[in-house]
Design a protein around this motif. Sequence first.
Motif, mmCIF file in Angstrom:
data_model
loop_
_atom_site.group_PDB
_atom_site.id
_atom_site.type_symbol
_atom_site.label_atom_id
_atom_site.label_comp_id
_atom_site.label_asym_id
_atom_site.label_seq_id
_atom_site.Cartn_x
_atom_site.Cartn_y
_atom_site.Cartn_z
ATOM 1 N N UNK A 47 0.831 -1.207 0.000
ATOM 2 C CA UNK A 47 0.000 0.000 0.000
ATOM 3 C C UNK A 47 0.867 1.260 0.000
ATOM 4 N N UNK A 48 1.974 1.219 0.719
ATOM 5 C CA UNK A 48 2.877 2.374 0.750
ATOM 6 C C UNK A 48 3.520 2.579 -0.623
ATOM 7 N N UNK A 49 4.018 1.513 -1.225
ATOM 8 C CA UNK A 49 4.694 1.619 -2.523
ATOM 9 C C UNK A 49 3.750 2.078 -3.628
ATOM 10 N N UNK A 50 2.475 1.706 -3.532
ATOM 11 C CA UNK A 50 1.497 2.085 -4.549
ATOM 12 C C UNK A 50 0.742 3.361 -4.181
ATOM 13 N N UNK A 51 1.114 3.959 -3.064
ATOM 14 C CA UNK A 51 0.474 5.196 -2.585
ATOM 15 C C UNK A 51 -1.036 5.020 -2.416
ATOM 16 N N UNK A 52 -1.401 3.941 -1.746
ATOM 17 C CA UNK A 52 -2.802 3.655 -1.437
ATOM 18 C C UNK A 52 -2.955 3.700 0.080
ATOM 19 N N UNK A 53 -3.935 4.431 0.561
ATOM 20 C CA UNK A 53 -4.209 4.516 1.990
ATOM 21 C C UNK A 53 -4.359 3.117 2.581
ATOM 22 N N UNK A 54 -3.739 2.886 3.754
ATOM 23 C CA UNK A 54 -3.783 1.557 4.380
ATOM 24 C C UNK A 54 -5.201 1.072 4.617
ATOM 25 N N UNK A 55 -6.075 1.957 5.072
ATOM 26 C CA UNK A 55 -7.464 1.582 5.327
ATOM 27 C C UNK A 55 -8.181 1.192 4.046
ATOM 28 N N UNK A 56 -7.947 1.964 2.989
ATOM 29 C CA UNK A 56 -8.572 1.656 1.705
ATOM 30 C C UNK A 56 -8.014 0.342 1.155
ATOM 31 N N UNK A 57 -6.713 0.130 1.322
ATOM 32 C CA UNK A 57 -6.102 -1.116 0.851
ATOM 33 C C UNK A 57 -6.732 -2.313 1.576
ATOM 34 N N UNK A 58 -6.928 -2.174 2.864
ATOM 35 C CA UNK A 58 -7.561 -3.235 3.644
ATOM 36 C C UNK A 58 -8.975 -3.523 3.141
ATOM 37 N N UNK A 59 -9.741 -2.467 2.856
ATOM 38 C CA UNK A 59 -11.094 -2.654 2.322
ATOM 39 C C UNK A 59 -11.057 -3.329 0.951
ATOM 40 N N UNK A 60 -10.064 -2.994 0.139
ATOM 41 C CA UNK A 60 -9.927 -3.631 -1.174
ATOM 42 C C UNK A 60 -9.681 -5.134 -1.009
ATOM 43 N N UNK A 61 -8.791 -5.495 -0.099
ATOM 44 C CA UNK A 61 -8.455 -6.907 0.089
ATOM 45 C C UNK A 61 -9.631 -7.707 0.659
ATOM 46 N N UNK A 62 -10.564 -7.006 1.311
ATOM 47 C CA UNK A 62 -11.759 -7.653 1.853
ATOM 48 C C UNK A 62 -12.903 -7.662 0.847
ATOM 49 N N UNK A 63 -12.692 -7.046 -0.305
ATOM 50 C CA UNK A 63 -13.733 -7.002 -1.326
ATOM 51 C C UNK A 63 -14.754 -5.905 -1.107
ATOM 52 N N UNK A 64 -14.460 -4.972 -0.203
ATOM 53 C CA UNK A 64 -15.391 -3.887 0.092
ATOM 54 C C UNK A 64 -15.094 -2.626 -0.717
ATOM 55 N N UNK A 65 -14.009 -2.657 -1.490
ATOM 56 C CA UNK A 65 -13.635 -1.536 -2.363
ATOM 57 C C UNK A 65 -12.907 -2.124 -3.562
ATOM 58 N N UNK A 66 -12.946 -1.432 -4.664
ATOM 59 C CA UNK A 66 -12.302 -1.919 -5.874
ATOM 60 C C UNK A 66 -10.832 -1.548 -5.936
ATOM 61 N N UNK A 67 -10.041 -2.421 -6.554
ATOM 62 C CA UNK A 67 -8.628 -2.125 -6.753
ATOM 63 C C UNK A 67 -8.519 -1.161 -7.932
ATOM 64 N N UNK A 68 -7.763 -0.082 -7.798
ATOM 65 C CA UNK A 68 -7.668 0.892 -8.893
ATOM 66 C C UNK A 68 -6.997 0.280 -10.127
ATOM 67 N N UNK A 69 -7.718 0.297 -11.229
ATOM 68 C CA UNK A 69 -7.202 -0.344 -12.446
ATOM 69 C C UNK A 69 -5.918 0.308 -12.932
ATOM 70 N N UNK A 70 -5.741 1.592 -12.691
ATOM 71 C CA UNK A 70 -4.533 2.261 -13.145
ATOM 72 C C UNK A 70 -3.298 1.883 -12.323
ATOM 73 N N UNK A 71 -3.477 1.093 -11.273
ATOM 74 C CA UNK A 71 -2.341 0.658 -10.451
ATOM 75 C C UNK A 71 -2.036 -0.830 -10.614
ATOM 76 N N UNK A 72 -2.800 -1.527 -11.465
ATOM 77 C CA UNK A 72 -2.574 -2.970 -11.640
ATOM 78 C C UNK A 72 -1.187 -3.279 -12.194
ATOM 79 N N UNK A 73 -0.748 -2.528 -13.186
ATOM 80 C CA UNK A 73 0.568 -2.768 -13.776
ATOM 81 C C UNK A 73 1.665 -2.508 -12.742
ATOM 82 N N UNK A 74 1.525 -1.441 -11.973
ATOM 83 C CA UNK A 74 2.502 -1.145 -10.918
ATOM 84 C C UNK A 74 2.514 -2.257 -9.874
ATOM 85 N N UNK A 75 1.337 -2.799 -9.547
ATOM 86 C CA UNK A 75 1.257 -3.909 -8.601
ATOM 87 C C UNK A 75 2.008 -5.119 -9.145
#
Length: 117
Positions: A47-75
């Motif tokens: 989350x730090x390397x991709x500049x994603x808020x830790x709380x938002x990253x946690x929600x994404x991993x739980x399926x409660x928020x979408x992963x930003x498509x523009x960061x998939x390649x960086x991931x």
Amino acid sequence: MQRELAVHGEPKKLQNVPVELLNMCDDELDAIRLCIQLSRFTHEYISKELSIDKGHFSRMMQGQAGFPTHKRLALMRLCGNRAPVQFEAMNSGCDLVESKDAKIRQLEEQLAAARAA
């Protein structure tokens, strides 16, 4: 039990994920989770390397928020594998093939290693 920490530094070379693991993914989020798990990086580091808020990253991993498509390649570059794009290709009836340049470099490296041995 202690967890082995990944060594941070230069980006990993992108590799394809075994099809057996991709077949276990039910959706794109599972493929993103697989990508992260195979990297052995912590969620906090990613989350730090991709500049994603830790709380938002946690929600994404739980399926409660979408992963930003523009960061998939960086991931994928950060984690060193192509799990998300492989999953997408596999589920759209396509094969993911490495570029000819990458294959040529790989074969040249193998040839140089064989000559050195």
